[in-house]
Design a protein around this motif. Structure first.
Motif, PDB file in Angstrom:
ATOM      1  N   THR A  82      49.715  21.536 -54.815  1.00  0.00           N
ATOM      2  CA  THR A  82      48.490  20.395 -54.859  1.00  0.00           C
ATOM      3  C   THR A  82      48.293  20.471 -56.248  1.00  0.00           C
ATOM      4  OG1 THR A  82      47.026  22.509 -55.271  1.00  0.00           O
ATOM      5  CG2 THR A  82      46.592  21.654 -53.352  1.00  0.00           C
ATOM      6  N   LEU A  83      49.311  21.024 -57.000  1.00  0.00           N
ATOM      7  CA  LEU A  83      49.584  20.423 -58.563  1.00  0.00           C
ATOM      8  C   LEU A  83      50.700  20.816 -59.350  1.00  0.00           C
ATOM      9  CD1 LEU A  83      46.741  22.886 -60.795  1.00  0.00           C
ATOM     10  CD2 LEU A  83      46.784  20.685 -60.281  1.00  0.00           C
TER      11      LEU A  83
ATOM     12  N   PRO B  43      43.066  16.812 -53.600  1.00  0.00           N
ATOM     13  CA  PRO B  43      43.084  18.075 -52.602  1.00  0.00           C
ATOM     14  C   PRO B  43      41.710  18.376 -53.462  1.00  0.00           C
ATOM     15  CG  PRO B  43      44.454  18.422 -54.893  1.00  0.00           C
ATOM     16  CD  PRO B  43      44.112  16.788 -54.993  1.00  0.00           C
ATOM     17  N   VAL B  44      40.570  18.620 -52.526  1.00  0.00           N
ATOM     18  CA  VAL B  44      39.034  20.124 -52.693  1.00  0.00           C
ATOM     19  C   VAL B  44      39.588  20.947 -52.821  1.00  0.00           C
ATOM     20  CG1 VAL B  44      38.020  18.955 -50.946  1.00  0.00           C
ATOM     21  CG2 VAL B  44      37.218  19.157 -52.854  1.00  0.00           C
TER      22      VAL B  44
ATOM     23  N   THR C 143      40.535  20.132 -56.967  1.00  0.00           N
ATOM     24  CA  THR C 143      40.924  20.205 -57.850  1.00  0.00           C
ATOM     25  C   THR C 143      41.566  20.293 -59.589  1.00  0.00           C
ATOM     26  OG1 THR C 143      41.945  21.086 -55.471  1.00  0.00           O
ATOM     27  CG2 THR C 143      43.667  21.441 -58.078  1.00  0.00           C
ATOM     28  N   ARG C 144      40.910  18.231 -59.685  1.00  0.00           N
ATOM     29  CA  ARG C 144      41.504  18.623 -61.008  1.00  0.00           C
ATOM     30  C   ARG C 144      39.432  18.444 -62.547  1.00  0.00           C
ATOM     31  NH1 ARG C 144      40.042  13.041 -61.874  1.00  0.00           N
ATOM     32  NH2 ARG C 144      38.889  13.318 -59.475  1.00  0.00           N
ATOM     33  N   GLY C 145      39.023  19.228 -61.353  1.00  0.00           N
ATOM     34  CA  GLY C 145      37.892  19.525 -61.645  1.00  0.00           C
ATOM     35  C   GLY C 145      37.432  20.927 -62.053  1.00  0.00           C
ATOM     36  N   LEU C 146      38.796  21.977 -61.785  1.00  0.00           N
ATOM     37  CA  LEU C 146      38.877  23.277 -61.508  1.00  0.00           C
ATOM     38  C   LEU C 146      39.867  23.773 -63.097  1.00  0.00           C
ATOM     39  CD1 LEU C 146      38.630  24.476 -58.308  1.00  0.00           C
ATOM     40  CD2 LEU C 146      37.065  24.778 -60.101  1.00  0.00           C
TER      41      LEU C 146
ATOM     42  N   THR D 114      40.140  14.986 -50.213  1.00  0.00           N
ATOM     43  CA  THR D 114      39.004  13.854 -49.684  1.00  0.00           C
ATOM     44  C   THR D 114      39.585  12.782 -50.983  1.00  0.00           C
ATOM     45  OG1 THR D 114      36.552  13.797 -50.318  1.00  0.00           O
ATOM     46  CG2 THR D 114      37.801  15.096 -52.109  1.00  0.00           C
ATOM     47  N   PRO D 115      38.976  11.015 -50.149  1.00  0.00           N
ATOM     48  CA  PRO D 115      39.227  10.117 -51.227  1.00  0.00           C
ATOM     49  C   PRO D 115      38.479  10.534 -53.158  1.00  0.00           C
ATOM     50  CG  PRO D 115      37.078  10.127 -49.452  1.00  0.00           C
ATOM     51  CD  PRO D 115      38.034  11.371 -49.331  1.00  0.00           C
TER      52      PRO D 115
END
Length: 608
Positions: free
Chosen positions: A309-310, A402-403, A448-451, A476-477
């Motif tokens: 994811t990263l 990714p969420v 995932t960006r928010g984490l 997710t969109p």
């Protein structure tokens, strides 16, 4: 009786820190494998340096425990979500799993993940309620919660009728009921023999095996570990290796090894059901490949592993301090090391793009990537790492990211701050509840960006009392822009050595990352500005000395200790125009373009 009837293959799975490796320690100690006077370290299976330091299991490891006239092959698996690829690929080798659940905490987020994987493969887990000797343990409640989790995950009637046992891995005992005496691990050994099916497989049939673990030996070449599905393998035998594309290659078994306790032992032959290491395979052999007999070539279905994811870009270290502490600084050396990692670590994705000066490495999360980076650093490599980026997918023409499902436990007074912070990071709350003990449980869906960088802030917000676990939920969109770092940085405007006078004058402007006596260069990040703009500073400026004697003594300089960033914190801290410089001796932050003129020129190019 067939040979395989005397074999049991089992994996230990659990949430992080629920006691997998400690329980295995007790099983090994009570198996009479060690001498009475032998010094056995704690968490003996965690042999990798970073595993000992971090206190977590990173790689799945094999061991064999003899019990009565049976042979129990045990695989210790990681509990952290970033290393779930290790769990996914070894579950196909075993007949059952020991699902450890903490007698106080109950099923946790990672328990759900590893259990769902094993149930999907049709395995029937044995539940071990561990740490029952803890003062606040509640085994009956935890057993009911575990049954509820099985139901929620869609377990079959047969899987719902699971066997369970109570244990304490640290104290070294297991018992079938809470009233039984606490003696040793014998009840658990007996339950493994009863509840784990024998591996089966006909010895007379042609040989067949799938590679579950891959390693490399400088003398023996490529080695693979797996469970023999059927047949017999002997040293010197000619077999066929079939890769994921169906390409078949003949090879000769140069060495055959099995496990005894913690050691690899040389063997002449192995039969169906056993777990063995085969040497001599082609260089390109990887996890999921099939090894079969030329008389009846047959390819097994590939092992499916969740996608990364990263990603980060790894490039050569271009700072003025290059080569001061590292041995391997060239791009060729870095690429060779990453290609070796790619062969052994199936859950990492390593792409050599057209750019000659960088390699893109994708993994499951920050910890997954930082373990690789830290390993390379300790091996004497020097390189630069970019800010992590999420891997974007396009589904039906829609840009998706990714969420992750985030589970949080925190004292009630900190919950408001956490909800506010995660909302700013585009998180959506799914669940909130507070127990009579004042502990709030929160559940969010967060991109995932928010984490990125959240864990450090989370520990600060909760005074170190909160627990945060994140597991990939799906895609997710695109959620739109997420605010990054709110403060600017202090950038060194010249090379030199820092001193106390300059540090003292700058500490009112923000937080310093350097201390007096540190070497700096132009473009290196030496601190965090208290405002939102970047600030060029002179951290090497010394006090002006004169030959005129002062009437009073110099004022006493009191310096605030600098902020020491760990590798994960440094990677999360930087912005798109910055890099982390990784060397064996130090981790530094820097701007991608070191001089002010270069940075301004780049800004103008972007605007145009």
């Amino acid at each position: 009786m067939k040979y395989s009837d005397k074999i049991r293959n089992i994996a230990i799975i659990a949430h992080i820190d629920h006691g997998k490796t400690t329980l295995l320690d007790s099983l090994l100690r009570q198996s009479k494998l060690f001498r009475d006077n032998q010094d056995i370290p704690e968490r003996v299976m965690d042999s990798f340096d970073q595993e000992k330091e971090r206190g977590i299991t990173i790689f799945a490891k094999h061991t064999t425990i003899p019990y009565e006239d049976y042979k129990i092959n045990v695989i210790d698996t990681p509990g952290h979500a970033d290393f779930s690829g290790e769990v996914e690929r070894i579950l196909g080798m075993v007949g059952s799993v020991l699902l450890l659940v903490d007698a106080q905490d109950g099923p946790m987020p990672q328990t759900r993940f590893v259990l769902s994987k094993s149930l999907a493969l049709g395995l029937k887990p044995i539940v071990v309620i561990n740490k029952i000797d803890r003062p606040s343990a509640d085994p009956d409640r935890v057993l009911n919660e575990t049954f509820d989790l099985f139901t929620e995950l869609g377990a079959t009637d047969e899987q719902l009728d699971f066997r369970y046992i109570y244990a304490s891995g640290l104290s070294g005992f297991a018992k079938k009921t809470l009233e039984d005496p606490s003696t040793d691990m014998t009840p658990l050994f007996d339950l493994i023999l009863e509840a784990t099916p024998a591996p089966g497989g006909e010895v007379e049939e042609p040989f067949l095996m799938q590679a579950a673990t891959v390693s490399y030996d400088d003398f023996l070449g490529r080695q693979v570990t797996g469970r023999i599905v059927r047949g017999v393998v002997k040293k010197g035998q000619t077999l066929i290796h079939i890769n994921g594309d169906g390409k078949a290659t003949n090879f000769t078994v140069s060495k055959l090894q099995g496990y005894l306790g913690l050691k690899k032992v040389d063997i002449d032959e192995a039969l169906s059901g056993d777990i063995v290491i085969i040497s001599g395979l082609p260089e390109e052999a990887t996890i999921g490949d099939t090894i079969t007999d030329p008389r009846k070539p047959e390819a097994l279905p590939a092992i499916k592993i969740g996608e990364p994811t990263l990603s980060v870009d790894i490039s050569v270290n271009s700072s003025p301090f290059v080569g001061k502490s590292g041995k391997h600084v060239t791009m060729n050396k870095i690429k060779d090391r990453l290609l070796r990692e790619k062969k052994a670590n199936i859950s990492l994705r390593i792409e050599m793009k057209d750019e000659v000066d960088k390699v893109t490495v994708a993994g499951r999360g920050e910890l997954h990537l930082s373990v690789l980076i830290e390993s390379m650093r300790r091996e004497g490599f020097e390189f630069s790492v970019s800010k992590p980026r999420v891997i974007i997918k396009e589904e039906d023409g829609v840009k998706c990211e990714p969420v992750e499902r985030v589970y949080i436990e925190t004292p009630e007074e900190y919950s408001g701050k956490i909800i506010e912070e995660i909302s700013l990071r585009k998180g959506e709350m799914q669940h909130l509840s507070t127990s009579e003990h004042g502990i709030t449980k929160l559940e969010f869906l967060v991109p995932t960006r928010g984490l990125m960088g959240l864990r450090g802030d989370f520990l600060t917000m909760t005074r170190g009392l909160g627990i945060l676990t994140a597991i990939l939920e799906g895609y997710t969109p695109w959620k739109g822009n997420i605010a990054g770092r709110t403060k600017g940085v202090m950038i060194s405007g010249c090379p030199g050595k820092t001193n106390g006078f300059a540090c003292f004058n700058l500490q009112d402007r923000g937080v310093l990352f350097v201390k007096p006596g540190d070497e700096v260069y132009e473009g290196m990040i030496v601190g965090e500005n208290s405002r939102d703009n970047d600030l060029i500073v002179n951290v090497t400026k010394a006090k002006q000395l004169t030959n005129v004697r002062a009437s009073g003594a110099d004022e006493n300089i009191i310096l605030i200790p600098p902020r020491q960033l760990s590798l994960e914190q440094a990677i999360n801290y930087i912005e798109d125009d910055e890099l982390v410089e990784i060397t064996p001796a130090q981790i530094r932050l820097r701007k991608t373009f070191l001089t002010e003129n270069e940075r301004k020129r780049k800004e103008r190019e972007v605007k145009n």
